[in-house]
Design a protein around this motif. Structure first.
Motif, short mmCIF file in Angstrom:
data_model
loop_
_atom_site.label_atom_id
_atom_site.label_comp_id
_atom_site.label_asym_id
_atom_site.label_seq_id
_atom_site.Cartn_x
_atom_site.Cartn_y
_atom_site.Cartn_z
N TRP A 58 0.81 -1.23 0.00
CA TRP A 58 0.00 0.00 0.00
C TRP A 58 0.84 1.27 0.00
O TRP A 58 0.30 2.37 -0.13
CB TRP A 58 -0.95 0.01 1.19
N LEU A 59 2.18 1.14 0.12
CA LEU A 59 3.00 2.34 0.30
C LEU A 59 3.06 3.21 -0.95
O LEU A 59 3.17 4.42 -0.87
CB LEU A 59 4.42 1.96 0.71
N THR A 60 3.02 2.58 -2.10
CA THR A 60 3.16 3.34 -3.34
C THR A 60 1.84 3.47 -4.08
O THR A 60 1.79 4.01 -5.17
CB THR A 60 4.19 2.65 -4.26
N ASP A 61 0.76 2.98 -3.46
CA ASP A 61 -0.54 2.97 -4.14
C ASP A 61 -1.57 3.59 -3.19
O ASP A 61 -2.09 2.93 -2.29
CB ASP A 61 -0.89 1.50 -4.45
N THR A 62 -1.84 4.88 -3.42
CA THR A 62 -2.69 5.61 -2.47
C THR A 62 -4.15 5.15 -2.48
O THR A 62 -4.90 5.50 -1.58
CB THR A 62 -2.66 7.12 -2.77
N LEU A 65 -5.36 3.59 0.95
CA LEU A 65 -5.65 4.48 2.07
C LEU A 65 -6.89 5.34 1.80
O LEU A 65 -7.71 5.56 2.69
CB LEU A 65 -4.45 5.38 2.37
N ILE A 66 -7.03 5.80 0.55
CA ILE A 66 -8.20 6.63 0.22
C ILE A 66 -9.47 5.81 0.40
O ILE A 66 -10.46 6.29 0.99
CB ILE A 66 -8.06 7.20 -1.21
N PHE A 69 -10.21 5.59 4.15
CA PHE A 69 -10.71 6.82 4.77
C PHE A 69 -12.14 7.11 4.32
O PHE A 69 -12.98 7.54 5.12
CB PHE A 69 -9.77 8.00 4.46
N LEU B 113 7.87 8.90 -1.99
CA LEU B 113 6.50 8.44 -1.77
C LEU B 113 5.53 9.57 -2.09
O LEU B 113 5.88 10.75 -2.00
CB LEU B 113 6.33 7.99 -0.32
N PRO B 114 4.29 9.23 -2.46
CA PRO B 114 3.28 10.27 -2.71
C PRO B 114 2.99 11.07 -1.44
O PRO B 114 3.26 10.61 -0.32
CB PRO B 114 2.05 9.48 -3.15
N LEU B 116 0.36 11.85 0.30
CA LEU B 116 -0.44 11.21 1.34
C LEU B 116 0.43 10.31 2.23
O LEU B 116 0.27 10.28 3.46
CB LEU B 116 -1.56 10.38 0.69
N MET B 117 1.37 9.59 1.60
CA MET B 117 2.23 8.68 2.36
C MET B 117 3.23 9.46 3.21
O MET B 117 3.64 8.98 4.27
CB MET B 117 3.00 7.75 1.42
#
Lengths: 208, 208, 208
Positions: A58-62, A65-66, A69, B113-114, B116-117
């Protein structure tokens, strides 16, 4: 966006709803709700990736997390007006469980781990998020004692998936069969209130 | 030794004091005090490094552990004679929080990292040490429900830091602004006893 | 199969028995018993490997998990008929502790970590499995406050091992001496009920 990716995000969202409701039972603030939702939804996959591979998924794929939330915010809004539909959420959770049991198994297979480890990694992927949620909420983890075949369904489905492949069934059909085993075993356990017998050290108090 | 390194070690020492006091409330022995102090001070950065990079920052640099053990021993000596100065410790903790919010953000930026991260990694760096401390002390983590803007200040500071950089402000000024946001928000929350509203599932019990 | 490997698996089995009994006190189901047994037996080495090296030692070697499941199943069977032999189990645990203190120290030495880290890694290897077991069972970890020299024995043995090597003693004899220190200190603490004094913040309540 492929079907698997959509299902993956839906599954993560369902786990985030379960985390949000657990946080609401503990009267946490929005940050606490967010942390519990994220840990519930991503904790199992994170521990799997820490043990086996980089980078953490999940670190490079937002999108993950979106999704969490949004699912968490919608849950908070929803319960202002209505009771959460517990039975329907358990069914959705069972379907997410079935999906993650297969993705977890396949990631372990890709790393060429032995069959026993494929099952263990599937269990970690599916259940350690809920385990961390319960630890953070200061409770004995649900899956360890009152789990209604939660981890058991994952074990059965992952073993079924492995056996069918050994018998020459193509991976895609083996996956669907494994998912069916996980989901039906878990849903049956919820409907008929099935649990495994507990191991109770006190019960045998009068031994020599 | 650069200023950043000195501040980094001072921040770690302040977190170790908070861990030592938490251990003292649970009546732990010296080994327990040491474990809790280390986990409180290094836990957040360790989880960040496990998720993102190798090697773990404190493994090859003994200054961190030595700082923690000295801070912990001094705390144990101090409280024999005087009450710990709670308000001053909270201010020192807020300043450490501000520093770690920026170092955490920058480590995530370096890993490309993006945005958000970057915020998520800053929160993990700053708060997961205290989270592990509270889990080991068998309590619902402080930051999740009664945190007086603890994680919230980190989120605000990290976002401020990112926005100022997008606006063309040099990184060094963006960092100082971000730190000011974290520290002032946290200190204001302590002085005026500000908290976020909690999400309470029971409050809506009479929903349909 | 070398002697070290046999001893290693026996040690893992002993830790699995301790995890199984802890699970039995919490009335967990077979999956919960398995999770607690695995976490107790492999948790410390897993955290060590996560911090220091890849791959995780048990992921590619199924002997560890099979040993744990067999030890756990035999324990469940045994306690149906007889009380677990607590004193003998504590002695076996002390011997396992002594072995893991040395293997943990040597893994850190191989990674050329400084002496302080060798001791820290030995402590993590030996005690973090039990720490995770107690966290999952929702208790303040045993090793932090009522540990009867559990971690202390590991620290003493690891330091003894390092000093003897500095003095020119060959590694094999330094290892045996370190093991003897760990086991004898721990067994003495059990027999004479030795504990370290606790740090109690409340005791000094009347300070200025």
């Amino acid at each position: 966006m492929t079907l698997v990716r959509i299902l993956d995000l839906v599954g993560v969202g369902v786990f985030a709803v379960s985390g949000t409701l657990a946080a609401g039972r503990k009267r946490l603030d929005p940050v606490g709700v967010g942390v519990i939702a994220v840990v519930t939804a991503l904790g199992g996959g994170t521990i799997r990736d820490l043990l086996m591979r980089r980078p953490i998924f999940w670190l490079t794929d937002t999108a993950y997390l979106i999704t969490i939330f949004v699912a968490s915010a919608l849950t908070i809004l929803y319960v202002r007006y209505r009771r959460p539909p517990e039975r329907e959420l358990e069914i959705a959770d069972a379907l997410g469980l079935a999906l993650f049991a297969m993705t977890g198994s396949q990631i372990a297979e890709t790393a060429q781990l032995p069959a026993l480890m494929v099952v263990v990694i599937a269990v970690i992927t599916c259940t350690f998020g809920g385990l961390l949620r319960d630890v953070l909420c200061n409770e004995v983890p649900f899956i360890l004692g009152r789990g209604h075949f939660y981890a058991t369904a994952v074990i059965a489905g992952s073993i079924c998936y492995l056996i069918l492949q050994r018998l020459g069934i193509p991976r895609i059909y083996a996956s669907f069969s494994g998912m069916a085993v996980v989901a039906s075993l878990r849903i049956a356990a919820i409907y008929w209130n099935l649990t495994l017998p507990v191991f109770d050290l006190e019960r045998h108090r009068n031994r020599p």
